[in-house]
Scaffold this active site. Structure first.
Site, mmCIF file in Angstrom:
data_model
loop_
_atom_site.group_PDB
_atom_site.id
_atom_site.type_symbol
_atom_site.label_atom_id
_atom_site.label_comp_id
_atom_site.label_asym_id
_atom_site.label_seq_id
_atom_site.Cartn_x
_atom_site.Cartn_y
_atom_site.Cartn_z
ATOM 1 N N ASP A 1 -1.478 5.273 -6.189
ATOM 2 C CA ASP A 1 -0.059 5.082 -5.871
ATOM 3 C C ASP A 1 0.787 6.241 -6.366
ATOM 4 O O ASP A 1 1.850 6.520 -5.821
ATOM 5 C CB ASP A 1 0.429 3.755 -6.448
ATOM 6 C CG ASP A 1 -0.229 2.623 -5.673
ATOM 7 O OD1 ASP A 1 -1.399 2.310 -5.952
ATOM 8 O OD2 ASP A 1 0.407 2.092 -4.750
ATOM 9 N N GLY B 1 0.874 -1.184 0.000
ATOM 10 C CA GLY B 1 0.000 0.000 0.000
ATOM 11 C C GLY B 1 0.904 1.225 0.000
ATOM 12 O O GLY B 1 1.906 1.268 0.735
HETATM 13 C C1 RUB Z 1 -1.865 -1.100 -3.323
HETATM 14 C C2 RUB Z 1 -2.782 -0.308 -4.129
HETATM 15 C C3 RUB Z 1 -3.665 0.559 -3.408
HETATM 16 C C4 RUB Z 1 -2.925 1.844 -3.451
HETATM 17 C C5 RUB Z 1 -3.705 3.025 -3.187
HETATM 18 O O1 RUB Z 1 -0.973 -1.794 -4.143
HETATM 19 O O2 RUB Z 1 -2.769 -0.247 -5.332
HETATM 20 O O3 RUB Z 1 -4.903 0.662 -4.038
HETATM 21 O O4 RUB Z 1 -1.776 1.712 -2.635
HETATM 22 O O5 RUB Z 1 -4.048 3.104 -1.878
HETATM 23 P P1 RUB Z 1 -0.054 -2.907 -3.524
HETATM 24 P P2 RUB Z 1 -3.346 4.229 -1.010
HETATM 25 O O6 RUB Z 1 -0.916 -3.813 -2.717
HETATM 26 O O7 RUB Z 1 0.528 -3.552 -4.744
HETATM 27 O O8 RUB Z 1 0.979 -2.199 -2.698
HETATM 28 O O9 RUB Z 1 -3.485 5.495 -1.770
HETATM 29 O O10 RUB Z 1 -4.132 4.214 0.250
HETATM 30 O O11 RUB Z 1 -1.952 3.792 -0.818
#
Ligand code: RUB
Length: 355
Positions: free
Chosen positions: A243, A61
């Site tokens: 992201d 995340g």
């Molecule tokens: C996590 C992901 C989340 C984003 C956005 O990807 O794509 O939707 O991080 O959320 P992974 P936020 O699991 O591959 O890390 O903006 O809260 O980070």
């Protein structure tokens, strides 16, 4: 109690769902690979092990890996006494783990910039910076959550994709789930549709787990059901994290986000990204410049270690996709909800560019 220990205690007193914290000279991490069946806490003593935990998605995340980067730099400073060479090595290693989420790079650069010009990097400065970053990110979650909650109406069903929640952030609700959590805390009667998010299943495993913990009604669907439920009038808003957001508002988010945005546009359903100003990359004019991470395609050909596809079949796994700004109804940030034209209105945010 040191100021770092005080910070961790303060966060724990706020009943946050922390993805990572510092305790007795080491880092503690919730093992997100094992959720929801096992709430395992891992201890990490070395920066190299933290880098591996980010790479293999033990912690994931965009917000949470930004925070992990800050803690990694603190660990490196503590272990090396602030030796410049080791701090640079740690910064390079941590930044190399995942390419798409920008918070990781920005946080590490911010820490290194705060100790520019020192021969031996002062631990107290690094400690103060880490505290500033962690407190700021938590404030962002509350502020963007409140700004976004104003958009959610009583009775709404909100669709979200992947996991943009507490364990992907600093423990309150991350980005998308901060909006949902604030709306729920305001007494709005809302439901969430969580998309399972194949292949890694962050939605089924972690979003559903968190929403259950927060007492917010959640219904799980597979990713390919979103268009159908939208066409049936069963979704009133879509809220996802990001992201990385380019200067024109194009955004990178978990693979599948673009598909939901297309369906939402078709059905005139407002589609928002909830993010923080820190996730905006003003160095990139559009989403075309965002590096999309590709992960092991075995996750597509298998499920829980069991092969789905015939042996020898090729597969692809881009971990993120790019949603063009034309599909966005607004960008929810801690500074307010940014409306079109995004390229102009994002510039007005008065955000310091850290690069
Ligand atoms: C996590 C992901 C989340 C984003 C956005 O990807 O794509 O939707 O991080 O959320 P992974 P936020 O699991 O591959 O890390 O903006 O809260 O980070």
């Amino acid at each position: 109690m040191s100021s770092i220990e005080q910070l961790v205690q303060n966060f724990k007193d706020q009943q946050l769902l922390l993805p990572i914290w510092f305790e007795k000279g080491a880092l503690k991490l919730i093992n997100q690979i094992e959720l929801p069946h096992k709430e395992e806490i891992l201890t990490i003593q070395e920066v190299d092990d933290l880098a591996e935990a980010i790479r293999n998605m033990t912690i994931r995340g965009s917000g949470a890996i930004g925070i992990a980067g800050a803690w990694g730099m603190y660990l490196a400073a503590l272990k090396s006494g602030g030796a410049r060479e080791e701090m640079h090595r740690a910064a390079k290693l941590l930044k190399s783990t995942r390419p798409t989420a920008i918070n990781l790079m920005k946080t590490i650069d911010e820490i290194m910039n705060s100790v520019n010009g020192f021969e031996k990097l002062p631990l107290d400065r690094i400690e103060a910076k880490v505290i500033e970053i962690l407190e700021r990110q938590l404030q962002f979650e509350h502020a963007l959550g409140s700004n976004g909650a104003d958009l959610i109406e009583d009775g709404d069903t909100v669709l979200t994709h992947c996991h943009s929640g507490a364990l992907a952030g600093s423990g309150y609700g991350g980005r998308a789930l901060s909006v949902i959590r604030k709306a729920h805390e305001l007494g709005k009667n809302i439901r969430v549709i969580a998309c399972e998010t194949r292949p890694y299943l962050q939605g089924a495993r972690i979003t559903a787990y968190e929403l259950q913990k927060f007492g917010i009604p959640v219904t799980l669907i597979t990713d390919n059901m979103s268009g159908y439920f939208m066409s049936q009038g069963m979704v009133q808003k879509v809220v996802v994290g990001s992201d990385r957001v380019a200067a024109n508002g194009d955004l990178a988010n978990k693979i599948g986000t673009y598909m939901h945005a297309l369906a939402a546009k078709k059905h005139e359903i407002p589609f928002y990204t909830a993010t923080s100003s820190h996730t905006i990359d003003f160095c990139l004019q559009s989403g075309a410049g965002i590096e999309v991470e590709y992960r092991d395609a075995q996750e597509v050909t298998t499920l829980n270690g069991k092969r789905l596809a015939p042996k020898g079949v090729e597969a692809l796994y881009p971990s993120f996709d790019i949603t063009p700004n034309a599909y966005l109804s607004g960008i929810i940030t801690e500074k307010g909800v940014i409306a079109e034209p995004f390229a102009i209105n994002l510039q007005k945010l008065n955000i310091q560019v850290v690069h």
